[in-house]
Design a protein around this motif. Structure first.
Motif, mmCIF file in Angstrom:
data_model
loop_
_atom_site.group_PDB
_atom_site.id
_atom_site.type_symbol
_atom_site.label_atom_id
_atom_site.label_comp_id
_atom_site.label_asym_id
_atom_site.label_seq_id
_atom_site.Cartn_x
_atom_site.Cartn_y
_atom_site.Cartn_z
ATOM 1 N N SER A 292 -27.809 5.548 55.240
ATOM 2 C CA SER A 292 -28.588 6.913 55.313
ATOM 3 C C SER A 292 -29.817 7.005 53.905
ATOM 4 O O SER A 292 -28.426 6.084 53.223
ATOM 5 C CB SER A 292 -27.467 7.794 54.876
ATOM 6 O OG SER A 292 -27.932 9.772 54.871
ATOM 7 N N PRO A 293 -30.284 7.714 53.282
ATOM 8 C CA PRO A 293 -30.937 8.501 54.868
ATOM 9 C C PRO A 293 -31.220 7.941 56.059
ATOM 10 O O PRO A 293 -31.964 6.151 56.491
ATOM 11 C CB PRO A 293 -32.337 9.288 54.020
ATOM 12 C CG PRO A 293 -33.403 7.786 53.431
ATOM 13 C CD PRO A 293 -31.458 7.511 52.976
ATOM 14 N N ALA A 294 -31.400 8.374 57.241
ATOM 15 C CA ALA A 294 -31.919 7.642 58.462
ATOM 16 C C ALA A 294 -33.535 7.630 58.880
ATOM 17 O O ALA A 294 -33.361 6.729 59.680
ATOM 18 C CB ALA A 294 -31.034 8.874 59.015
ATOM 19 N N ASP A 295 -34.026 8.571 58.506
ATOM 20 C CA ASP A 295 -35.452 8.130 58.092
ATOM 21 C C ASP A 295 -36.091 7.259 57.230
ATOM 22 O O ASP A 295 -37.568 6.692 57.309
ATOM 23 C CB ASP A 295 -36.271 8.905 58.175
ATOM 24 C CG ASP A 295 -36.353 9.820 56.937
ATOM 25 O OD1 ASP A 295 -35.334 9.501 56.026
ATOM 26 O OD2 ASP A 295 -36.645 10.471 56.307
ATOM 27 N N LYS B 179 -35.343 -0.189 56.957
ATOM 28 C CA LYS B 179 -33.978 -0.777 55.934
ATOM 29 C C LYS B 179 -33.767 -2.123 56.092
ATOM 30 O O LYS B 179 -33.804 -3.023 57.377
ATOM 31 C CB LYS B 179 -32.259 0.039 55.685
ATOM 32 C CG LYS B 179 -32.373 0.660 55.751
ATOM 33 C CD LYS B 179 -30.891 2.296 56.236
ATOM 34 C CE LYS B 179 -31.322 3.428 55.332
ATOM 35 N NZ LYS B 179 -32.665 4.383 56.590
ATOM 36 N N VAL C 169 -29.253 3.670 49.451
ATOM 37 C CA VAL C 169 -28.752 4.270 50.796
ATOM 38 C C VAL C 169 -27.142 4.117 50.867
ATOM 39 O O VAL C 169 -26.716 3.607 50.110
ATOM 40 C CB VAL C 169 -29.259 3.190 51.552
ATOM 41 C CG1 VAL C 169 -28.647 2.761 52.573
ATOM 42 C CG2 VAL C 169 -30.304 2.244 51.095
ATOM 43 N N GLU C 170 -26.464 5.068 51.314
ATOM 44 C CA GLU C 170 -25.406 5.779 51.388
ATOM 45 C C GLU C 170 -24.950 4.745 52.599
ATOM 46 O O GLU C 170 -25.229 5.279 53.945
ATOM 47 C CB GLU C 170 -24.911 7.015 51.484
ATOM 48 C CG GLU C 170 -25.043 7.670 50.472
ATOM 49 C CD GLU C 170 -24.146 9.095 50.388
ATOM 50 O OE1 GLU C 170 -24.187 9.360 51.243
ATOM 51 O OE2 GLU C 170 -24.571 9.547 49.416
ATOM 52 N N GLU D 48 -22.038 4.557 55.155
ATOM 53 C CA GLU D 48 -20.630 5.816 55.586
ATOM 54 C C GLU D 48 -20.719 5.212 56.483
ATOM 55 O O GLU D 48 -21.104 4.508 57.727
ATOM 56 C CB GLU D 48 -21.873 6.703 56.182
ATOM 57 C CG GLU D 48 -22.435 7.559 54.781
ATOM 58 C CD GLU D 48 -22.722 9.637 55.257
ATOM 59 O OE1 GLU D 48 -22.640 9.942 54.959
ATOM 60 O OE2 GLU D 48 -24.124 9.211 56.222
ATOM 61 N N GLY E 236 -29.056 3.666 61.639
ATOM 62 C CA GLY E 236 -30.187 4.592 60.273
ATOM 63 C C GLY E 236 -31.210 3.593 60.439
ATOM 64 O O GLY E 236 -31.607 2.653 59.175
ATOM 65 N N SER F 255 -23.842 3.920 59.439
ATOM 66 C CA SER F 255 -24.697 4.951 59.297
ATOM 67 C C SER F 255 -25.576 4.754 57.799
ATOM 68 O O SER F 255 -24.568 4.693 57.020
ATOM 69 C CB SER F 255 -24.168 6.337 59.212
ATOM 70 O OG SER F 255 -26.005 7.302 59.388
ATOM 71 N N LYS G 271 -17.533 6.710 52.259
ATOM 72 C CA LYS G 271 -18.938 5.965 51.522
ATOM 73 C C LYS G 271 -19.329 4.630 50.771
ATOM 74 O O LYS G 271 -18.334 5.118 50.067
ATOM 75 C CB LYS G 271 -19.514 7.454 51.273
ATOM 76 C CG LYS G 271 -19.488 8.696 52.354
ATOM 77 C CD LYS G 271 -20.733 10.128 51.368
ATOM 78 C CE LYS G 271 -20.636 11.221 52.743
ATOM 79 N NZ LYS G 271 -21.053 11.654 52.078
#
Length: 493
Positions: free
Chosen positions: A75-78, A81, A24-25, A27, A41, A73, A10
């Protein structure tokens, strides 16, 4: 075939949502399977293209690109970006995939060249300014800008090769080298340069006095007069005598400049926006069908929004000005996003007295009928007029009196110190003004004789306080009220 998934990495990054940043992470997962490289994502096209830039940068510098199924990925996916600055966190997640290196305390941003060079992007500075993380990893090209942001530890690199040894060198924060004054132990910066000087304006002493009061207290301003009397000339020079700026204000202005693709200079000059009267409501206030985008009024925050030929602006634009001038903010709502932004602006406007422009002229004859003049002026509603503290009718003036921008700015500095770094235009409705008895009596007579509304009364008091502050006084005197009333518009009957 047996599949083994290694420990997920991460790395912290961010994206812009309007002009505010969201964390935003990044991953990463590495699986023993058919080699592949995917990013999930809600990443934009520039993020999907990151796969090719990252792969080329790693291979061109003799780094291993693991023959595994790589899944990145965001994240958050919703959250949608955007931005090529995700290149660096994605590359580092791959570079360190089999190393026990923890980057959780850093915010990582940067675009990669195919040869591994790190590049600045227009979103890095506004992201760091918005989030103010404790530590950032960024390209060396971004360091000169980001180093102006206080209390952020900066670790800057020029090439991907420099990450091989994990040897991070801290970049020191830099100071501003501009003139400043201290108010309540806080620095406010300014430039002693006047590219357009009030000494170029011959005569029009009352109009220049109105501009001085407007700048000193950040009061809204409207000039009415025939073409060529100097309305736009004076307002264009207003920007150079505006009050000094705090570090936070300078950074906020440059954040918007960065988002607009302008060069970042960190000069303490307040913004000056002059949209054309054909501009749409969305262009002025922001909007858009897919996402909420900011408009001219947001880019003018902490500075001047100038409407030349005021009655020619669309009716819904003029009516929608009322709320941001009163509340100092605007909310843009769309299906997928909502943005609220500051509109702490000095609204300046200029208008002709009639469609042909000659109604107030001493030398030219007006060709307009009474009905044409009435229709022309009725495009501006009384509630909008009521939010403009300073109104002045200008006629041709052949006098030779000259005042320079430097002289005017020195008076602005005096008033700014008296206001303790704040503006009288932004005073709270419950503010208790300090009036002597004569000032109080003349105000009460004006309220009765001119039928001043509560807002008009409050605006008169705010302007009176600015006039007193220029004279280094806190107490409002009779002459201050009289001068403020002189610049109060009286509705036509």
């Amino acid at each position: 075939m047996e599949k083994t998934t290694q420990k997920t990495k991460k790395i912290n990054s961010a994206t812009l949502n309007g002009f505010e940043a969201k964390k935003v992470e990044v991953e990463s997962s590495f699986t023993k399977a058919l080699p592949g490289f995917s990013i999930v994502g809600l990443g934009s096209q520039s993020i999907q293209e990151s796969k090719e830039r990252v792969k080329s940068a790693l291979l061109n510098n003799d780094f291993e690109f693991p023959p595994l199924k790589i899944t990145i990925s965001l994240s958050p996916a919703d959250l949608k970006k955007e931005g090529s600055h995700f290149d660096l966190p994605i590359a580092l997640s791959i570079l360190y995939h089999n190393k026990d290196i923890n980057l959780n305390e850093y915010l990582v941003l940067g675009e990669l060249g195919l040869d591994g060079r790190l590049k600045d992007t227009s979103s890095i500075f506004p992201i760091v300014l918005s989030l103010k993380p404790k530590k950032v990893i960024i390209p060396i090209e971004s360091a000169s800008k980001v180093s102006k942001i206080p209390e952020v530890e900066i670790y800057a690199f020029s090439h991907l090769k420099e990450f091989e040894d994990f040897n991070f060198t801290k970049i020191e924060n830099s100071e501003f080298n501009y003139d400043f004054i201290k108010v309540n132990d806080k620095k406010y910066y300014y430039l002693s340069e006047f590219k357009e000087d009030f000494s170029d304006v011959i005569g029009q002493n009352d109009a220049k006095e109105a501009a001085l009061y407007s700048a000193a207290g950040f009061h809204n301003l409207l000039f009415e007069g025939s073409p060529g009397v100097g309305k736009s000339m004076i307002i264009n020079r207003l920007r150079y005598i505006l009050p000094p700026m705090s570090l936070e204000e300078i950074l906020e202005v440059e954040k918007l400049n960065s988002l607009e693709g302008k060069e970042i200079t960190f000069k303490p000059i307040r913004p000056f926006r002059m949209p054309h009267y054909s501009s749409t409501k969305a262009a002025i206030f922001g909007g858009g069908s897919r996402g909420a985008k900011i408009g001219e009024i947001a880019f003018a925050n902490k500075g001047v929004l100038f409407f030349d030929e005021l009655p020619h602006f669309q009716k819904d634009v003029l009516e929608n000005l009322r709320l941001p001038l009163q509340e100092r903010k605007v909310l843009i709502s769309r299906v997928n996003s909502k943005i609220e932004y500051e509109t702490d602006i000095l609204f300046a406007a200029a208008m002709n007295p009639c469609p042909c422009g000659n109604l107030l002229s001493l030398y030219k004859e007006c060709r307009c009928t009474d009905l044409e003049i009435k229709r022309y002026k009725n495009r501006i509603s009384e509630p909008l007029y009521d939010r403009i503290e300073i109104y002045h009718k200008m006629i041709e003036d052949d006098s030779k009196d000259i005042i320079s921008s430097k002289e005017m700015f020195e008076k602005v500095l005096v008033a700014f110190e008296m206001q303790k770094g704040k503006f009288n235009a932004n005073l709270d409705e419950n503010y208790k003004f300090n009036l002597d008895s004569d000032a109080y009596n003349i105000l009460k007579k004006a309220i009765k004789n001119f039928a001043l509304s509560k807002r008009a009364e409050f605006n008169t008091l705010k302007l009176s306080k600015t006039i007193a502050n220029i004279e280094k006084r806190e107490k409002i005197k009779k002459e201050d009220i009289i001068k403020a009333l002189k610049y109060r518009r009286r509705p036509s009957i």
